[in-house]
Design a protein around this motif. Structure first.
Motif, PDB file in Angstrom:
ATOM      1  N   ALA A 335      24.578  51.089  50.019  1.00  0.00           N
ATOM      2  CA  ALA A 335      24.560  49.630  49.925  1.00  0.00           C
ATOM      3  C   ALA A 335      23.416  49.163  49.029  1.00  0.00           C
ATOM      4  O   ALA A 335      23.584  48.266  48.192  1.00  0.00           O
ATOM      5  CB  ALA A 335      24.434  49.017  51.319  1.00  0.00           C
ATOM      6  N   THR A 336      22.241  49.805  49.196  1.00  0.00           N
ATOM      7  CA  THR A 336      21.096  49.466  48.345  1.00  0.00           C
ATOM      8  C   THR A 336      21.383  49.793  46.890  1.00  0.00           C
ATOM      9  O   THR A 336      21.075  49.004  45.979  1.00  0.00           O
ATOM     10  CB  THR A 336      19.849  50.232  48.811  1.00  0.00           C
ATOM     11  OG1 THR A 336      19.554  49.885  50.160  1.00  0.00           O
ATOM     12  CG2 THR A 336      18.648  49.904  47.934  1.00  0.00           C
ATOM     13  N   ALA A 339      23.656  47.232  45.408  1.00  0.00           N
ATOM     14  CA  ALA A 339      22.940  45.994  45.110  1.00  0.00           C
ATOM     15  C   ALA A 339      22.107  46.130  43.841  1.00  0.00           C
ATOM     16  O   ALA A 339      22.059  45.211  43.007  1.00  0.00           O
ATOM     17  CB  ALA A 339      22.042  45.611  46.297  1.00  0.00           C
ATOM     18  N   GLU A 340      21.441  47.289  43.678  1.00  0.00           N
ATOM     19  CA  GLU A 340      20.640  47.514  42.474  1.00  0.00           C
ATOM     20  C   GLU A 340      21.527  47.603  41.234  1.00  0.00           C
ATOM     21  O   GLU A 340      21.165  47.103  40.163  1.00  0.00           O
ATOM     22  CB  GLU A 340      19.807  48.783  42.620  1.00  0.00           C
ATOM     23  CG  GLU A 340      18.621  48.653  43.547  1.00  0.00           C
ATOM     24  CD  GLU A 340      17.668  47.547  43.103  1.00  0.00           C
ATOM     25  OE1 GLU A 340      17.430  47.436  41.879  1.00  0.00           O
ATOM     26  OE2 GLU A 340      17.191  46.795  43.950  1.00  0.00           O
ATOM     27  N   ARG A 342      24.352  46.093  40.823  1.00  0.00           N
ATOM     28  CA  ARG A 342      24.780  44.722  40.499  1.00  0.00           C
ATOM     29  C   ARG A 342      23.650  43.936  39.860  1.00  0.00           C
ATOM     30  O   ARG A 342      23.863  43.161  38.915  1.00  0.00           O
ATOM     31  CB  ARG A 342      25.274  44.021  41.769  1.00  0.00           C
ATOM     32  CG  ARG A 342      26.595  44.570  42.290  1.00  0.00           C
ATOM     33  CD  ARG A 342      27.143  43.719  43.414  1.00  0.00           C
ATOM     34  NE  ARG A 342      26.329  43.776  44.615  1.00  0.00           N
ATOM     35  CZ  ARG A 342      26.436  44.709  45.547  1.00  0.00           C
ATOM     36  NH1 ARG A 342      27.321  45.686  45.412  1.00  0.00           N
ATOM     37  NH2 ARG A 342      25.665  44.685  46.621  1.00  0.00           N
ATOM     38  N   ARG A 343      22.424  44.141  40.358  1.00  0.00           N
ATOM     39  CA  ARG A 343      21.273  43.435  39.772  1.00  0.00           C
ATOM     40  C   ARG A 343      21.075  43.823  38.316  1.00  0.00           C
ATOM     41  O   ARG A 343      20.925  42.960  37.438  1.00  0.00           O
ATOM     42  CB  ARG A 343      20.005  43.762  40.572  1.00  0.00           C
ATOM     43  CG  ARG A 343      18.735  43.133  39.992  1.00  0.00           C
ATOM     44  CD  ARG A 343      17.492  43.624  40.712  1.00  0.00           C
ATOM     45  NE  ARG A 343      17.233  45.036  40.504  1.00  0.00           N
ATOM     46  CZ  ARG A 343      16.619  45.526  39.427  1.00  0.00           C
ATOM     47  NH1 ARG A 343      16.213  44.722  38.455  1.00  0.00           N
ATOM     48  NH2 ARG A 343      16.405  46.829  39.323  1.00  0.00           N
TER      49      ARG A 343
END
Length: 547
Positions: A335-336, A339-340, A342-343
């Motif tokens: 999940a992390t 998110a990274e 996507r960032r």
């Protein structure tokens, strides 16, 4: 500078018979008349970097061409060499050690970047273009890399736990069964099987044992038995001096016989038939035999194996618990990572138009006023598929830089991109493992054909741009324009020398007066023209004042 070409030696390459150059930092211009062999200097460098070696490069009359380059990389000296024979395969060397072309290319990418008509251009590589976008946008990739490394580590550790969940469950059940089977036997003294063997022997023939004991007792103590006969013998020997010692021995036997008779009676009385106990003994013996058949040669081995089973079960149960924990950790790590990704993907897509516009601004000053630059970010997050596209003229399609046909346009696009990147904080560039010098990447940049099709103020702009780029690093430019060459800190002239039968070229570093003469030749075609020399001196003064 983290890397620079300090010395170049060339022998029998094209029209160059012998060439020896010592180069410094900053901007160096390579000039000379058309056909003098200026581009061969670039060709020589490209050979050192694993470029294609053609037999036609060998100077007529020579058996082979050779190029040697001495570089300084991160404070260490590295010597690259390339030998091109007229027939056969070329040979490469690193510090005198034979090296493959691939090794030269790999090392060369860290040392030199060629821009122009030549193939060795790091910024044509997708990875380098992605890195350039990240540097421009100052995207911090550390969290993404950390997240990816965490996911990889967890996946690898889960893989080492062995088997799938069902396989582990089956193995745990088997271990528990084996442990329970051994524990239920209540093992204690390892000599128990021998004791059971003896007890079974007694119980299995108890009545016969009793009868044997009673008969033996009667034989020793009954009428006319051994006791009475031994007593008679003692009586016969009493007070017979010749047999005194034998009488003593006989009396000892008489006492021992009495003791033996007593023990026979007592032991025989302890033996009682017990079918229930006999059955228990036989069941126990069989239980212990079964355990030894499965788990060890004797009870000591079975008990040792029990310890091993217990350790295995503890490890597997620990793995099971660890697998559950790691499964949760892996889900969180993924999940992390998502998110990274996507960032970073969002940051890249947001910065791509700005980078394209910044390069376009630089291209306008480099005589490409209508050029369009697009930075494509494709693929799923984090958008690793970064491609630089260029349309040099109105109506021309946007093409990847690697497919731009014009060497001059490509060189100027690369120069513009380098200028945009060099405007960043050097600490931003160094944070991702790049050189601390402006613009990142290799320590030496070589531009060929960067001034193709331009002149006047555009040429001055190109020269100024190259000079700015050369702050903190080494830049070589092959040019035919005096407006570009004037911006250099050093100038190398390549000149033809007519021999008796062949024409060869030589290169030499010019001093200040010789630079004025060479620039005058480039301006007017006449190095002796006073007005051309005044103009040349003026160009040098203007460039020196601006830098």
């Amino acid at each position: 500078m983290t890397g620079a070409l300090e010395e170049l030696q060339v022998a029998d390459l094209g029209v160059i018979e012998r060439l020896s150059l010592r180069l410094g930092g900053g901007l160096t211009a390579v000039t000379g008349e058309t056909g003098a062999g200026k581009t061969l200097v670039v060709e020589a460098i490209e050979l050192l970097l694993g470029g294609r070696a053609e037999p036609m490069l060998v100077r007529p009359g020579a058996d082979e061409a050779r190029v040697d380059g001495r570089f300084v990389l991160d404070g260490d000296e590295v010597v690259l060499s390339r030998v091109v024979p007229r027939t056969g395969r070329s040979r490469g060397y690193v510090d005198g050690r034979p090296a493959s072309v691939a090794e030269l290319a790999e090392l060369g990418h860290r040392l030199v970047d060629l821009h122009g008509q030549h193939a060795h251009q790091s910024l044509l590589q997708p990875a380098a273009q992605r890195l350039a976008l990240d540097r421009f946008a100052a995207i911090d990739l550390a969290p993404l890399r950390t997240a990816a490394a965490t996911v990889s580590a967890l996946e690898a550790e889960l893989g080492t736990l062995g088997g799938d969940e069902r396989a582990r469950a089956r193995e745990i059940d088997l271990l528990r069964f084996q442990i329970d089977e051994i524990e239920s036997a209540g093992l204690g003294d390892p000599t128990e099987p021998a004791a059971l063997d003896a007890e079974e022997d007694v119980l299995a023939d108890a009545q016969a044992h009793q009868e044997a004991a009673a008969g033996a007792h009667e034989a020793l103590t009954g009428e006319d038995g051994a006791g009475e006969r031994l007593a008679a013998a003692v009586g016969l020997l009493r007070d017979r001096a010749p047999f005194a010692d034998l009488e003593v021995r006989a009396r000892g036997l008489q006492a021992e016989l009495d003791e033996l008779a007593t023990e026979l009676r007592d032991r025989g009385e302890t033996i009682e038939p017990d079918d229930n106990r006999l059955a228990e003994v036989r069941v126990r013996r069989q239980q212990l035999k079964d355990l030894c058949r499965k788990y060890g040669e004797d009870l000591a081995a079975v008990q040792a194996y029990y310890g091993e089973l217990s350790d295995q079960l503890a490890e597997l149960e620990g793995r099971e618990a660890r697998a559950e924990t790691m499964g949760a950790e892996l889900a969180g790590a993924r999940a992390t990572l998502g998110a990274e990704q996507r960032r970073v993907g969002a940051a890249r897509r947001a910065a791509a138009p700005a980078l394209g516009q910044a390069v376009e601004v630089q291209l306008k000053a480099l005589a490409m006023p209508r050029a369009r630059v697009d930075v494509g970010v494709e693929g799923t997050d984090p958008g690793d598929a970064v491609t630089f596209l260029l349309a040099a003229n109105p109506g021309a399609p946007l093409l990847p830089l690697a497919k731009v046909a014009s060497g001059g346009e490509l060189a100027r696009a690369m120069l513009a991109l380098r200028l945009v990147l060099s405007g960043l904080d050097p600490t931003v560039l160094a944070a991702d493992g790049a050189d601390a010098g402006e613009g990142g990447g290799p320590g030496t940049l070589v531009f060929d054909e960067v001034d193709a099709g331009i002149g006047g103020s555009a040429a001055l702009a190109v020269g100024e741009a190259l000079a700015r780029l050369a702050r903190g690093r080494q830049v070589l430019v092959v040019t035919h324009l005096p407006q570009v060459a004037a911006w250099a800190q050093a100038q190398v002239s390549v000149e033809k020398a007519q021999g008796e039968s062949v024409t060869v070229s030589e290169a030499r570093l010019l001093d200040d007066e010789e630079r004025v003469v060479e620039l005058a030749r480039m301006l007017s075609g006449s190095p002796d023209s006073a007005s051309a020399r005044r103009h040349a001196a003026e160009l040098l003064q203007q460039a020196a004042a601006a830098t």
